[in-house]
Design a protein around this motif. Structure first.
Motif, PDB file in Angstrom:
ATOM      1  N   ASN A   3       0.820  -1.207   0.000  1.00  0.00           N
ATOM      2  CA  ASN A   3       0.000   0.000   0.000  1.00  0.00           C
ATOM      3  C   ASN A   3       0.857   1.262   0.000  1.00  0.00           C
ATOM      4  OD1 ASN A   3       0.789  -0.358   2.734  1.00  0.00           O
ATOM      5  ND2 ASN A   3      -0.900   0.942   3.413  1.00  0.00           N
ATOM      6  N   VAL A   4       2.189   1.078  -0.152  1.00  0.00           N
ATOM      7  CA  VAL A   4       3.087   2.207  -0.320  1.00  0.00           C
ATOM      8  C   VAL A   4       3.842   2.013  -1.631  1.00  0.00           C
ATOM      9  CG1 VAL A   4       5.084   3.463   0.575  1.00  0.00           C
ATOM     10  CG2 VAL A   4       3.358   2.559   2.154  1.00  0.00           C
ATOM     11  N   PHE A   5       3.872   3.067  -2.432  1.00  0.00           N
ATOM     12  CA  PHE A   5       4.543   3.007  -3.722  1.00  0.00           C
ATOM     13  C   PHE A   5       5.575   4.130  -3.789  1.00  0.00           C
ATOM     14  CE2 PHE A   5       0.426   1.086  -4.135  1.00  0.00           C
ATOM     15  CZ  PHE A   5       0.659  -0.040  -4.927  1.00  0.00           C
ATOM     16  N   ILE A  24      -0.762   4.760 -10.401  1.00  0.00           N
ATOM     17  CA  ILE A  24      -0.667   4.926  -8.949  1.00  0.00           C
ATOM     18  C   ILE A  24      -1.150   6.318  -8.542  1.00  0.00           C
ATOM     19  CG2 ILE A  24       0.883   4.943  -6.957  1.00  0.00           C
ATOM     20  CD1 ILE A  24       0.434   2.185  -8.241  1.00  0.00           C
ATOM     21  N   ILE A  25      -0.749   7.344  -9.286  1.00  0.00           N
ATOM     22  CA  ILE A  25      -1.173   8.710  -8.971  1.00  0.00           C
ATOM     23  C   ILE A  25      -2.696   8.817  -8.984  1.00  0.00           C
ATOM     24  CG2 ILE A  25      -1.159  11.099  -9.807  1.00  0.00           C
ATOM     25  CD1 ILE A  25       1.709  10.536 -10.859  1.00  0.00           C
ATOM     26  N   GLN A  80      -4.178   3.338   4.254  1.00  0.00           N
ATOM     27  CA  GLN A  80      -4.410   4.038   3.003  1.00  0.00           C
ATOM     28  C   GLN A  80      -3.328   3.692   1.977  1.00  0.00           C
ATOM     29  OE1 GLN A  80      -6.081   8.281   3.836  1.00  0.00           O
ATOM     30  NE2 GLN A  80      -4.563   7.886   5.416  1.00  0.00           N
ATOM     31  N   THR A  81      -3.627   3.947   0.715  1.00  0.00           N
ATOM     32  CA  THR A  81      -2.650   3.745  -0.354  1.00  0.00           C
ATOM     33  C   THR A  81      -1.822   5.013  -0.511  1.00  0.00           C
ATOM     34  OG1 THR A  81      -4.106   2.214  -1.519  1.00  0.00           O
ATOM     35  CG2 THR A  81      -2.313   3.199  -2.788  1.00  0.00           C
ATOM     36  N   ILE A  82      -0.506   4.870  -0.399  1.00  0.00           N
ATOM     37  CA  ILE A  82       0.391   6.022  -0.392  1.00  0.00           C
ATOM     38  C   ILE A  82       1.213   6.057  -1.672  1.00  0.00           C
ATOM     39  CG2 ILE A  82       2.138   7.269   0.938  1.00  0.00           C
ATOM     40  CD1 ILE A  82      -0.435   6.493   2.521  1.00  0.00           C
ATOM     41  N   CYS A  83       1.213   7.195  -2.332  1.00  0.00           N
ATOM     42  CA  CYS A  83       2.119   7.431  -3.459  1.00  0.00           C
ATOM     43  C   CYS A  83       3.203   8.396  -2.991  1.00  0.00           C
ATOM     44  CB  CYS A  83       1.381   8.025  -4.651  1.00  0.00           C
ATOM     45  SG  CYS A  83       2.473   8.469  -6.035  1.00  0.00           S
ATOM     46  N   ARG A  84       4.427   7.904  -2.897  1.00  0.00           N
ATOM     47  CA  ARG A  84       5.573   8.762  -2.570  1.00  0.00           C
ATOM     48  C   ARG A  84       6.231   9.123  -3.895  1.00  0.00           C
ATOM     49  NH1 ARG A  84       8.581  12.419  -1.624  1.00  0.00           N
ATOM     50  NH2 ARG A  84      10.475  12.295  -0.355  1.00  0.00           N
ATOM     51  N   LEU A  85       5.910  10.320  -4.393  1.00  0.00           N
ATOM     52  CA  LEU A  85       6.312  10.740  -5.735  1.00  0.00           C
ATOM     53  C   LEU A  85       7.609  11.523  -5.669  1.00  0.00           C
ATOM     54  CD1 LEU A  85       5.191  10.625  -8.678  1.00  0.00           C
ATOM     55  CD2 LEU A  85       4.280  12.910  -8.272  1.00  0.00           C
ATOM     56  N   LYS A  86       8.625  11.012  -6.397  1.00  0.00           N
ATOM     57  CA  LYS A  86       9.953  11.612  -6.339  1.00  0.00           C
ATOM     58  C   LYS A  86      10.425  11.928  -7.751  1.00  0.00           C
ATOM     59  CE  LYS A  86      12.644   9.577  -3.205  1.00  0.00           C
ATOM     60  NZ  LYS A  86      12.464  10.400  -1.984  1.00  0.00           N
ATOM     61  N   ASP A 109       4.737  -3.402   3.582  1.00  0.00           N
ATOM     62  CA  ASP A 109       5.072  -3.793   2.204  1.00  0.00           C
ATOM     63  C   ASP A 109       5.083  -2.561   1.306  1.00  0.00           C
ATOM     64  OD1 ASP A 109       5.231  -6.468   2.843  1.00  0.00           O
ATOM     65  OD2 ASP A 109       3.106  -6.831   2.455  1.00  0.00           O
ATOM     66  N   PHE A 110       5.981  -2.563   0.336  1.00  0.00           N
ATOM     67  CA  PHE A 110       6.037  -1.440  -0.598  1.00  0.00           C
ATOM     68  C   PHE A 110       6.430  -1.942  -1.985  1.00  0.00           C
ATOM     69  CE2 PHE A 110      10.361  -1.873   0.867  1.00  0.00           C
ATOM     70  CZ  PHE A 110      11.148  -1.574  -0.234  1.00  0.00           C
ATOM     71  N   GLU A 111       6.218  -1.071  -2.960  1.00  0.00           N
ATOM     72  CA  GLU A 111       6.568  -1.371  -4.349  1.00  0.00           C
ATOM     73  C   GLU A 111       7.319  -0.177  -4.908  1.00  0.00           C
ATOM     74  OE1 GLU A 111       4.076  -1.618  -8.498  1.00  0.00           O
ATOM     75  OE2 GLU A 111       3.335  -2.884  -6.851  1.00  0.00           O
TER      76      GLU A 111
END
Length: 502
Positions: A3-5, A24-25, A80-86, A109-111
């Motif tokens: 749930n973390v990307f 994902i966004i 929640q589903t998290i988008c860590r945008l870099k 868990d992350f992707e």
């Protein structure tokens, strides 16, 4: 499932974002994004997405890295589903590895969604291949800004100085004199070509080429700033020969697009393809009606009309939606004549299996009426599916010709409740060259959000109007459009912009 990307946003050009990243966004519940991640991508977030900015630039940290790590873990634990945008790629000088370690330690868990890194993309957009058989067969990616808490440098300047590899330094503009000096001290020739690319792949990209000996002084003279990529090696000599992006005719020109977001993508993509810095400012939205009973009745009685006149792509779209809703299709138009006001409307009809019987040469109501009269529309029953509020010239002139005209609203336009502050700030900074208007409603709604007095403060900003009807509306607010195409279409408007920059 994760749930973390940790998502790479690429170098900045929206076309460089991967399909997986966009997916994902569009679906995340929380967006945590960086300074170098293109903020335009945020428009794809769900309306209820929580958007958090944690950008860092030049020592100015919205949140230090350890607090960013804590924030990601905290949000992830909520389910929640998290988008860590870099920006770029999360694992190429993006500290994504550190964030991944924190997630592992927290049992989350992350992707990872890789992105195109600036060290490849920025040189390519500046005409510099990082490898080339005539110059080098290897490339080395190097940070130009090491962790200040480290007891000693991780750089092996002797290796860099004696290597024949292309050297690509990230985040190194502030240390450019030191980088050049260390390379020359350790064997790199003083006349080695060096390139700097700022804001690579974006509409405000700039680049320069110098030599190792002179680059620091030249960059200082030009007040060169971050974010920039530094490229060292013989491949930089290909910059002038292979440069393509900075030759785009509208590069760096700020253009405000006021069309409804539902219609704007074609114009936005065309302008971006020509290098423009597009500021999307949809002043209107296209909305469904609350009640379609009248439309359904008109469709079921369609056989009584000899002509149907479509005045916009939206009129076609919403009319066909109602056709489908009651189980009908294009066959219902058998035996009647169809008019399309403009090529885009004609194309929308062709996509639905209808070849228009009449498309005028010019796309204003007065010219349309004369063309229809030449085709013998006098005395006919005419249906005009259109917006709830629109110019009345066409139906009134057809009535004068003895036509029995039914105006059928199939959609409505509404003022977008948006602030004009962002556009005003962009005008103030000199980032905007043109404001484009494609209809009278875009003009009226623009000046609801930004006062005419504000626009008068920036005389260098040019108004581009799609045609004379829109220009008349512009004139009501005290302005004369600087640009109006001969052909009153979106392609014509783009051609006018290009002609103004020759």
């Amino acid at each position: 499932m994760a749930n973390v990307f940790l998502v790479g946003a690429g170098p900045g050009d929206p076309g460089m974002l991967t399909l997986r990243a966009k997916e994902i966004i569009e679906t995340c519940d929380v967006m945590i994004y960086d300074y170098l991640a293109n903020a335009d991508f945020l428009k794809w977030c769900k309306p209820d997405c929580e958007i958090l900015y944690v950008g860092k630039k030049g020592g100015d940290h919205t949140l230090p890295q350890d607090k960013i790590n804590d924030l990601i873990v905290e949000k992830a634990k909520s389910g929640q589903t998290i988008c860590r945008l870099k920006g770029g790629d999360p694992y190429v000088f993006g500290r994504g590895g550190e964030e991944g370690e924190e997630l592992v330690e927290a049992g989350i868990d992350f992707e990872v969604v890789p992105g195109i890194t600036a060290g490849v993309a920025a040189p390519a957009y500046a005409g510099i291949p990082v490898t080339h058989r005539d110059h080098t067969t290897s490339v080395c990616f190097i940070t130009g800004h090491e962790d200040p808490t480290k007891s000693e440098s991780g750089h092996n300047w002797a290796v860099y100085g004696q290597s024949t590899s292309t050297l690509v330094f990230y985040m190194g503009v502030g240390n450019l004199p030191m980088i050049a000096e260390n390379l020359m001290k350790n064997g790199r020739a003083a006349d080695t070509p060096v390139a700097l690319v700022r804001w690579g792949t974006r509409c405000n990209q700039t680049s320069m080429v110098s030599t190792l000996e002179n680059v620091a002084a030249e960059a200082e003279a030009r007040k060169w700033k971050a974010p920039s990529i530094i490229i060292v090696g013989g491949v930089c000599a290909l910059h002038d020969k292979l440069a393509w992006f900075e030759k785009k005719p509208l590069l760096g020109k700020g253009v405000v697009v006021t069309r409804a977001r539902e219609q704007a993508s074609g114009l936005v993509n065309t302008l971006r393809g020509l290098g423009a810095c597009v500021h999307e400012f949809p002043t209107i939205s296209v909305e469904h009606l609350d009640d379609y009973n009248e439309v359904e009745t008109a469709i079921l009685q369609l056989a009584r009309y000899q002509w149907v006149v479509f005045t916009s792509v939206n009129g076609v779209k919403f009319f066909w939606e109602q056709l489908a809703a009651i189980g009908l299709d294009s066959r219902i138009f058998g035996g009647m004549e169809i008019a399309a006001i403009g090529p885009a409307t004609a194309d929308a009809l062709r996509e639905r299996g209808i070849i228009p019987d009449f498309v005028p040469d010019k796309y204003v109501a007065e010219h349309v009426v004369s063309g229809l009269l030449e085709r013998g529309i006098q005395g006919s029953d005419v249906l005009i599916p259109r917006a709830r509020v629109a110019r009345e010239v066409l139906p009134e002139e057809l009535k004068k010709a003895g036509c029995n005209v039914t105006v059928l609203p199939v959609y409505e336009t509404k003022l977008v409740q948006a602030s004009g502050e962002e556009i005003e700030e962009a005008m103030k900074s000199g980032a905007i060259r043109y404001v484009t208007f494609t209809s009278s409603s875009t003009v009226e709604n623009f000046f609801e959000l930004i006062s005419p007095e504000t626009l008068r403060c920036y005389p260098d900003v040019k108004i581009a109007s799609i045609g004379p009807v829109t220009s008349k509306t512009v004139a009501r607010f005290g302005f004369t459009p600087a640009l109006e195409p001969e052909e009153y279409t979106i392609p014509g408007l783009v051609e006018a912009l290009l002609a103004d920059n020759k």
